[in-house]
Enzyme design. Structure first.
Site, PDB file in Angstrom:
ATOM      1  N   TYR A   1     -43.489 -47.220  64.313  1.00  0.00           N
ATOM      2  CA  TYR A   1     -44.206 -46.218  65.108  1.00  0.00           C
ATOM      3  C   TYR A   1     -44.452 -45.016  64.216  1.00  0.00           C
ATOM      4  O   TYR A   1     -43.531 -44.535  63.556  1.00  0.00           O
ATOM      5  CB  TYR A   1     -43.370 -45.815  66.321  1.00  0.00           C
ATOM      6  CG  TYR A   1     -43.981 -44.727  67.180  1.00  0.00           C
ATOM      7  CD1 TYR A   1     -43.465 -43.426  67.159  1.00  0.00           C
ATOM      8  CD2 TYR A   1     -45.063 -44.986  68.010  1.00  0.00           C
ATOM      9  CE1 TYR A   1     -44.022 -42.422  67.943  1.00  0.00           C
ATOM     10  CE2 TYR A   1     -45.625 -43.976  68.801  1.00  0.00           C
ATOM     11  CZ  TYR A   1     -45.092 -42.702  68.759  1.00  0.00           C
ATOM     12  OH  TYR A   1     -45.651 -41.707  69.541  1.00  0.00           O
TER      13      TYR A   1
ATOM     14  N   ASP B   1     -43.488 -43.138  55.714  1.00  0.00           N
ATOM     15  CA  ASP B   1     -43.371 -42.269  56.887  1.00  0.00           C
ATOM     16  C   ASP B   1     -41.887 -41.950  57.052  1.00  0.00           C
ATOM     17  O   ASP B   1     -41.130 -42.740  57.615  1.00  0.00           O
ATOM     18  CB  ASP B   1     -43.936 -42.963  58.126  1.00  0.00           C
ATOM     19  CG  ASP B   1     -43.784 -42.069  59.346  1.00  0.00           C
ATOM     20  OD1 ASP B   1     -44.263 -42.454  60.424  1.00  0.00           O
ATOM     21  OD2 ASP B   1     -43.165 -40.988  59.224  1.00  0.00           O
TER      22      ASP B   1
ATOM     23  N   LYS C   1     -39.394 -33.563  62.321  1.00  0.00           N
ATOM     24  CA  LYS C   1     -38.036 -33.530  62.865  1.00  0.00           C
ATOM     25  C   LYS C   1     -37.098 -32.577  62.097  1.00  0.00           C
ATOM     26  O   LYS C   1     -37.161 -31.373  62.262  1.00  0.00           O
ATOM     27  CB  LYS C   1     -37.484 -34.961  62.926  1.00  0.00           C
ATOM     28  CG  LYS C   1     -38.302 -35.863  63.896  1.00  0.00           C
ATOM     29  CD  LYS C   1     -37.728 -37.252  64.006  1.00  0.00           C
ATOM     30  CE  LYS C   1     -38.685 -38.215  64.689  1.00  0.00           C
ATOM     31  NZ  LYS C   1     -38.612 -38.217  66.150  1.00  0.00           N
TER      32      LYS C   1
HETATM   33  P1  KE4 Z   1     -44.058 -36.784  66.704  1.00  0.00           P
HETATM   34  O1  KE4 Z   1     -45.552 -36.705  66.860  1.00  0.00           O
HETATM   35  O2  KE4 Z   1     -43.386 -37.385  67.952  1.00  0.00           O
HETATM   36  O3  KE4 Z   1     -43.430 -35.484  66.246  1.00  0.00           O
HETATM   37  O4  KE4 Z   1     -43.728 -37.792  65.494  1.00  0.00           O
HETATM   38  C1  KE4 Z   1     -44.261 -39.098  65.541  1.00  0.00           C
HETATM   39  C2  KE4 Z   1     -43.421 -39.995  64.663  1.00  0.00           C
HETATM   40  C3  KE4 Z   1     -43.935 -40.370  63.427  1.00  0.00           C
HETATM   41  N1  KE4 Z   1     -43.226 -41.180  62.604  1.00  0.00           N
HETATM   42  C4  KE4 Z   1     -41.998 -41.632  62.943  1.00  0.00           C
HETATM   43  C5  KE4 Z   1     -41.257 -42.527  61.996  1.00  0.00           C
HETATM   44  C6  KE4 Z   1     -41.417 -41.272  64.193  1.00  0.00           C
HETATM   45  O5  KE4 Z   1     -40.193 -41.739  64.515  1.00  0.00           O
HETATM   46  C7  KE4 Z   1     -42.145 -40.437  65.066  1.00  0.00           C
HETATM   47  C8  KE4 Z   1     -41.614 -40.023  66.428  1.00  0.00           C
HETATM   48  N2  KE4 Z   1     -40.388 -40.630  66.842  1.00  0.00           N
HETATM   49  C9  KE4 Z   1     -40.204 -40.768  68.255  1.00  0.00           C
HETATM   50  C10 KE4 Z   1     -38.807 -41.365  68.470  1.00  0.00           C
HETATM   51  N3  KE4 Z   1     -38.787 -42.744  68.244  1.00  0.00           N
HETATM   52  C11 KE4 Z   1     -40.342 -39.475  68.986  1.00  0.00           C
HETATM   53  C12 KE4 Z   1     -39.743 -39.481  70.372  1.00  0.00           C
HETATM   54  C13 KE4 Z   1     -40.809 -39.501  71.422  1.00  0.00           C
HETATM   55  O6  KE4 Z   1     -41.855 -40.140  71.222  1.00  0.00           O
HETATM   56  O7  KE4 Z   1     -40.541 -38.863  72.465  1.00  0.00           O
END
Ligand code: KE4
Length: 427
Positions: free
Chosen positions: A144, A239, A267
């Site tokens: 993801y 990523d 994060k």
């Molecule tokens: P954000 O747009 O949610 O800040 O980041 C996206 C993203 C990009 N790349 C990786 C490897 C990620 O894990 C994420 C976001 N992680 C999720 C948790 N699995 C965010 C939690 C959520 O979607 O509420």
């Protein structure tokens, strides 16, 4: 456990906010459906609106590597907010955080800050396409990278949790240039590159997958991607939004000794405030406007509050011994989970990297989405609720990672393992 106030707040929220939450995985759909509304966080603990206290292993999905409300981060933010919250103009703070990232992650020769991991990966892909003048990208099933159209293809995290067929609303045009391969399957990547000669702009990968649960790269996988992308003139994008400064102080690229062309971050570098970044080789990053022609912009990009929280967080994290002790605690926790499951006769596969971990409810090794998806998600849901009753807040999905912080002390670990023993026995 009384959760009546959470129930009231959830029904009110559902009237105004789709699903009652502002990010799908928070709705507890995969584990029982009644999310807890939170009053405050304190170190390794969350306290909900009914006064229940939990050891927290979600930590806002990774950012809170120092735990909730770390005193030094709070004090620095208080000082910063008294000088204003955002200027829409450059500050020295952005350069300071960029320098800190480059010193810990040398491949990040130049950095552009944005406001989320999604913006970071979306922009990194646009940059890779601009630099290579190619359109196609390769991603991996179960990984993801945020919710940008071209990346919502066979994605992990909430998409996998809710079993959504790669989300409606993504136009064919956006998805047709996204090719997918199984994680850890180098020959599938080689076949895609050979079948699309001179057309693949980038391979984007979570170097340790954290969005189908935690899945480690097998020996040679990342080095193989490095070699294949070089051979085919494609860029390699790590990523590291989740793994950055989490699996190693220099990210997964330091842990496995493989250097990508571009890295996306988020994060941890915002210390709990909205942040993202894309970074990498100066000759590629120079293409980003206004130094180059590839456009990307953002009202609050690099804002002083997120920069301040990020700087304080990395300052503390890079103190000698801090990162190592958190990693050692994670190992103790993961081993404790495995022992408790074995004693209770429950088959789990425990995967861990640095301070992120996952207990898959399957006896088989988990090396990709196919093997991860064979986990017994219903059993995970029962385990999750048993742990909640025991005062431990795990990720509300089998296909997410658990995270530790420097605030998780022996007392928190003992409480967690005692709850795990009871929860596994109850299964
Ligand atoms: P954000 O747009 O949610 O800040 O980041 C996206 C993203 C990009 N790349 C990786 C490897 C990620 O894990 C994420 C976001 N992680 C999720 C948790 N699995 C965010 C939690 C959520 O979607 O509420």
């Amino acid at each position: 456990m009384i959760i009546s106030r959470s129930k009231e707040l959830f029904s009110a929220a559902q009237k105004r906010i789709p699903g009652g939450v502002n990010s799908p995985v928070r709705a507890f759909r995969a584990v029982g459906g009644q999310p807890l509304f939170i009053e405050r966080g304190e170190g390794a603990y969350l306290i909900d609106v009914d006064g229940n206290r939990y050891v927290d292993y979600v930590l806002s999905w990774g950012p809170l590597v120092l735990g909730h409300a770390h005193p030094q981060v709070v004090r620095a933010l208080q000082r910063a907010v008294e000088r204003g919250t955002s200027y829409g103009a450059p500050t020295e703070l952005e350069t300071r955080l960029a320098e800190m990232i480059a010193s810990l992650m040398p491949s990040a020769e130049m950095v552009r800050f944005v406001n989320s991991g999604t913006e970071a990966t979306m922009s990194a892909l646009r940059l890779a396409r601009a630099f290579t003048r190619r359109d196609k990208i390769i991603k991996f099933e179960g990984c993801y990278h945020g919710h940008a159209d071209s990346l919502l293809v066979k994605a992990g995290s909430g998409v996998a949790t809710l079993g959504l067929p790669d989300s409606p609303g993504v136009p064919r045009g956006a998805a047709q240039d996204t090719l997918t391969a199984p994680f850890n399957d180098l020959s599938a990547v080689r076949d895609l590159l050979e079948a699309n000669p001179e057309q693949v702009a980038a391979v984007i990968v979570e170097p340790v997958a954290g969005n189908m649960g935690v899945v480690l790269p097998q020996a040679g996988f990342l080095a193989g991607l490095r070699q294949l992308t070089e051979q085919h003139g494609a860029l390699l994008i790590f990523d590291e939004v989740m793994t950055g400064f989490r699996v190693h102080l220099g990210g997964a690229q330091a842990l496995f000794g493989v250097t990508p062309d571009l890295t996306t971050l988020g994060k941890v570098i915002g210390g709990g405030l909205p942040v993202g970044a894309y970074a990498g080789r100066a000759d590629i990053m120079k293409l980003v406007a206004p130094s180059g022609s590839m456009y990307q912009a953002g009202t609050l990009s690099g804002n002083p509050l997120a920069m301040t929280a990020g700087i304080e967080t990395l300052e503390i994290l890079r103190q000698p011994g801090v990162f190592e002790s958190m990693t050692a605690t994670t190992r103790r926790l993961a081993d404790g989970f495995a022992d408790a499951a074995r004693r209770a006769g429950v088959a789990i596969t425990q995967n861990r990297a640095g301070s992120m971990f996952c207990s898959f409810f399957t006896a088989n090794e988990v090396v990709d989405w196919t093997s991860a998806s064979r986990s017994d998600t219903a059993l995970y849901g029962r385990f999750f609720r048993g742990m909640l009753d025991g005062g431990v807040y795990l990720a509300p999905s089998q296909f997410e990672a658990g995270f530790l912080s420097t605030a998780h002390d022996p007392e928190a670990i003992e409480q967690t393992l005692a709850a795990a023993q009871r929860a596994f026995q109850a299964l």
